[in-house]
Design an enzyme around this catalytic site. Structure first.
Site, PDB file in Angstrom:
ATOM      1  N   TYR A  22      35.044  47.155  39.263  1.00 58.49           N
ATOM      2  CA  TYR A  22      35.628  46.161  40.173  1.00 58.49           C
ATOM      3  C   TYR A  22      37.079  45.802  39.848  1.00 58.49           C
ATOM      4  O   TYR A  22      37.666  44.965  40.539  1.00 58.49           O
ATOM      5  CB  TYR A  22      34.764  44.890  40.168  1.00 58.49           C
ATOM      6  N   HIS A  98      32.395  46.241  50.597  1.00 58.88           N
ATOM      7  CA  HIS A  98      32.114  46.404  49.169  1.00 58.88           C
ATOM      8  C   HIS A  98      33.355  46.989  48.520  1.00 58.88           C
ATOM      9  O   HIS A  98      33.993  47.879  49.094  1.00 58.88           O
ATOM     10  CB  HIS A  98      30.918  47.331  48.938  1.00 58.88           C
TER      11      HIS A  98
HETATM   12  C1  DQA Z   1      29.428  45.054  45.568  1.00 61.55           C
HETATM   13  C2  DQA Z   1      28.351  46.134  45.393  1.00 61.55           C
HETATM   14  C3  DQA Z   1      27.001  45.502  45.152  1.00 61.55           C
HETATM   15  O1  DQA Z   1      26.012  46.515  44.979  1.00 61.55           O
HETATM   16  C4  DQA Z   1      27.033  44.664  43.894  1.00 61.55           C
HETATM   17  O2  DQA Z   1      25.779  44.029  43.692  1.00 61.55           O
HETATM   18  C5  DQA Z   1      28.149  43.692  43.859  1.00 61.55           C
HETATM   19  C6  DQA Z   1      29.447  44.084  44.408  1.00 61.55           C
HETATM   20  C7  DQA Z   1      30.840  45.664  45.707  1.00 61.55           C
HETATM   21  O3  DQA Z   1      31.753  44.927  46.082  1.00 61.55           O
HETATM   22  O4  DQA Z   1      31.038  46.839  45.396  1.00 61.55           O
HETATM   23  O5  DQA Z   1      28.018  42.589  43.348  1.00 61.55           O
HETATM   24  O6  DQA Z   1      29.153  44.340  46.765  1.00 61.55           O
END
Ligand code: DQA
Length: 139
Positions: A22, A98
């Site tokens: 992230y 995401h």
């Molecule tokens: C997410 C992907 C999801 O699977 C995960 O649980 C997250 C972040 C993303 O931004 O890639 O918390 O939504």
């Protein structure tokens, strides 16, 4: 345009958790970049780890004149029927986002119970997923 950016569960930990996935910027830093990008628009930002609060924000957006909602529901994406029903209950269009490419990750992340009631889905572009989703409302 009036845009609402909603981040769900654990997204407050962005910049601190799983930096390889992230990134190292905090959610506040990312939101500041989004606000700068959409400087000619009205942007509001909301984050909660609580499913019901996310549902309430979606309900309220309809009455507050938002043109669109950009929603990263985090892990709720994969199983929250409550958030799915909240999206289905309002006319305000929602784009699911995401940061990571969930399809290149664990199998449980390949399922979204939200996509079917969203206008579209953008994923895999890191913080730019939010910007691409916001721009989509202008097309
Ligand atoms: C997410 C992907 C999801 O699977 C995960 O649980 C997250 C972040 C993303 O931004 O890639 O918390 O939504």
């Amino acid at each position: 345009m009036k845009l609402l950016f909603i981040n769900g569960v654990n997204l407050n930990m962005t910049g601190m958790r799983e930096k390889g996935v992230y990134g190292s910027q905090t959610l506040d830093e990312i939101n500041a970049e989004i606000a700068a990008h959409f400087k000619d628009d009205i942007c509001e930002f909301f984050q909660s780890n609580i499913e019901g609060e996310i549902c309430e924000q979606i309900h309220n957006a309809a009455n507050e004149g938002f043109d669109g909602i950009v929603l990263n529901a985090g892990a709720y994406t994969h199983y929250s029927i409550a958030i799915r029903d909240a999206i289905a209950a309002v006319k305000t269009p929602v784009v699911e986002v995401h940061m990571s490419n969930v399809h290149a990750r664990e199998e449980f992340r390949h399922t979204s119970v939200l996509s079917v009631v969203c206008k579209g889905v953008i994923l895999g572009f890191g913080k730019n997923s939010y910007i691409l989703a916001g721009e989509s409302f202008k097309l």
